[in-house]
Design an enzyme around this catalytic site. Structure first.
Site, PDB file in Angstrom:
ATOM      1  N   CYS A 328      36.333  28.866  57.109  1.00 59.73           N
ATOM      2  CA  CYS A 328      36.839  27.562  57.747  1.00 59.73           C
ATOM      3  C   CYS A 328      35.947  27.372  58.889  1.00 59.73           C
ATOM      4  CB  CYS A 328      38.213  28.070  58.338  1.00 59.73           C
ATOM      5  SG  CYS A 328      39.272  26.636  58.687  1.00 59.73           S
ATOM      6  N   HIS A 425      41.358  30.152  53.430  1.00 59.86           N
ATOM      7  CA  HIS A 425      41.671  31.598  54.107  1.00 59.86           C
ATOM      8  C   HIS A 425      42.533  32.260  52.794  1.00 59.86           C
ATOM      9  CE1 HIS A 425      40.994  30.616  58.284  1.00 59.86           C
ATOM     10  NE2 HIS A 425      41.644  29.548  57.899  1.00 59.86           N
TER      11      HIS A 425
END
Length: 480
Positions: A328, A425
């Site tokens: 991310c 994630h």
């Protein structure tokens, strides 16, 4: 409702354990936390952001997670300000002082969610935030006594004996609460006790003598709590390191680190040593893999990354042939530039990236929040996870995507395959992917069933709570 004498007294784990205990007794149980402050967020089953602890608690209950289980989530972006998530969606941003003015207005959303959660429940177990002893924040409170009084929910006060001064903390809380708030507390329990619990019998008598509150029991140090995803970044300060396992993985602890539970499955691997590198420390030269985690403030954390000298450490790591993964915000940092033309993160409009991937990121106001089904293109293995991010990333290295998310390519891999990044994630949660990744680095590991380990830990904690707490008296507190 469990409220604590302070932060990090173990409320989240206790709520998760009590939720699993209630479920194992055949009750329809739900978790609830009116207000949470954490950058460790999850995407709920109904598609919004909630605290990771409430996601875990829903798992303990055996029910789908919902934005209504955590209607207000504060995600710190700086020392003084946070992004405000209300019922799963971005509501705005505010500095701490300004937020105090908004709390009373947010109580309506909290109570709406409360009514939704409790409508179909036999019991709801509520988690407070911080401590009701913070009487300077009592006006407009929605996290502790403000909610308890409004919802007429009985409170059990949790004291942490491991940090010391537990008698004073409980008696002191009793002393400074207003009579109305004090009357909401039905009793107390002691958490994190090490050793012979009978040695604290006189302590319990003293607390009850000073407060008039009964004890619901003393909870020993729950070793299985370490197998559960942690909510608060405070836990990063206590991770043990330096045990010389086969593969050392270094994770720089960014100031605004987010979703650090991504690394829990790696920590659980018997041949893997995960070292959390704090500010002022060096990235160890013997690390085989460096993972740059998610961040709530990519540009600010990238500045701090350089201030810590981690960019030089990473250069040396790369020259030695080490592997690098960015998740991310960490993925964004691995590129050439991160641009913020609208000033979403602050006053800096563009910053030079670390340059390990030929990509560029532009911050955009629309936030991506979703659960995803994906596939690792590197190892051809199915994945399941989630995305929570701002920004759009493009560039030549995207021709080698790391994963395919719901049919769309995501991330990038360097030409030599040793650097990759993704917005996804949870990819380390996939046992087969984790095993393949470790094998690619020369670690022959058996396939650890991480999810089964979490589930077993919840059952173990529930059984321990059943044996040490007066559960009948606790559950009898619930009000229809």
């Amino acid at each position: 409702m469990l409220q604590g004498t302070g932060s990090d007294v173990g409320k989240s784990v206790l709520v998760a354990g009590l939720c699993r205990l209630a479920r194992n007794r055949g009750l329809r149980v739900f978790p609830f936390k009116p207000q949470n402050m954490s950058n460790n967020a999850a995407v709920s089953d109904d598609g919004g952001e909630i605290g990771r602890a409430q996601w875990l608690q829903a798992l303990a209950c055996g029910v789908p997670s919902s934005v209504h289980m955590n209607p207000v989530l504060l995600k710190p972006q700086s020392e003084t300000g946070s992004q405000i998530i209300v019922q799963g969606k971005v509501w705005g941003q505010a500095k701490g002082k300004d937020y105090q003015q908004y709390k009373a207005g947010l109580l309506n959303a909290v109570m709406e969610s409360w009514d939704i959660v409790r409508a179909d429940a036999d019991i709801v177990i509520v988690e407070g935030a911080g401590s009701p002893a913070e009487i300077n924040l009592r006006s407009g409170d929605i996290a502790n006594m403000g909610f308890a009084v409004k919802a007429n929910v009985p409170v059990v006060l949790v004291g942490d004996i491991d940090r010391g001064g537990v008698i004073a903390s409980i008696v002191g809380t009793h002393a400074i609460l207003s009579p109305e708030d004090r009357d909401m507390i039905s009793g107390y329990l002691i958490n994190k006790f090490r050793g012979d619990i009978s040695l604290f019998d006189d302590g319990l008598k003293s607390i009850t003598q000073f407060t008039g509150w009964p004890s619901f029991g003393v909870v020993p140090w729950l070793k299985d709590a370490s197998r559960l995803p942690a909510e608060d970044s405070v836990v990063l300060e206590r991770l043990v390191k330096g045990d010389g396992r086969a593969l050392k993985i270094a994770v720089p602890v960014l100031d605004r680190i987010a979703n650090f539970d991504d690394f829990d499955p790696l920590i659980a691997e018997p041949q893997v040593e995960v070292v959390m590198i704090k500010s002022g420390e060096r990235i160890p030269a013997d690390a085989g893999l460096v993972i740059i985690p998610g961040s709530k403030s990519t540009i600010g954390d990238l500045q701090r990354f350089r201030e810590n000298g981690w960019d030089h450490d990473l250069d040396q790591h790369r020259r030695r042939g080490g592997h690098i993964i960015g998740i991310c915000g960490g993925f964004q940092m691995l590129g050439k530039t991160v641009s913020d033309p609208q000033g979403i993160e602050g006053n800096i409009r563009e910053i030079r990236g670390l340059g390990y991937l030929d990509i560029d990121t532009v911050m955009e106001p629309e936030k991506t929040v979703r659960n995803v089904q994906a596939r690792s293109l590197q190892f051809d293995i199915p994945l399941k996870g989630y995305e929570i991010h701002l920004g759009r990333t493009t560039g030549p290295d995207c021709i080698r995507p790391a994963v395919n998310i719901d049919g769309i390519a995501d991330g990038a891999i360097s030409a030599d395959g040793k650097v990759f990044g993704t917005y996804m994630h949870g990819l380390f949660n996939a046992d087969a992917f984790r095993a393949a990744l470790l094998k690619s680095m020369g670690i022959s590991a058996g396939v650890l069933d991480y999810h089964a380990g979490v589930d077993a830990a919840l059952d173990s904690i529930a059984a321990q709570l059943e044996s040490v707490l007066d559960i009948e008296a606790l559950f009898a507190l619930k009000r229809v």
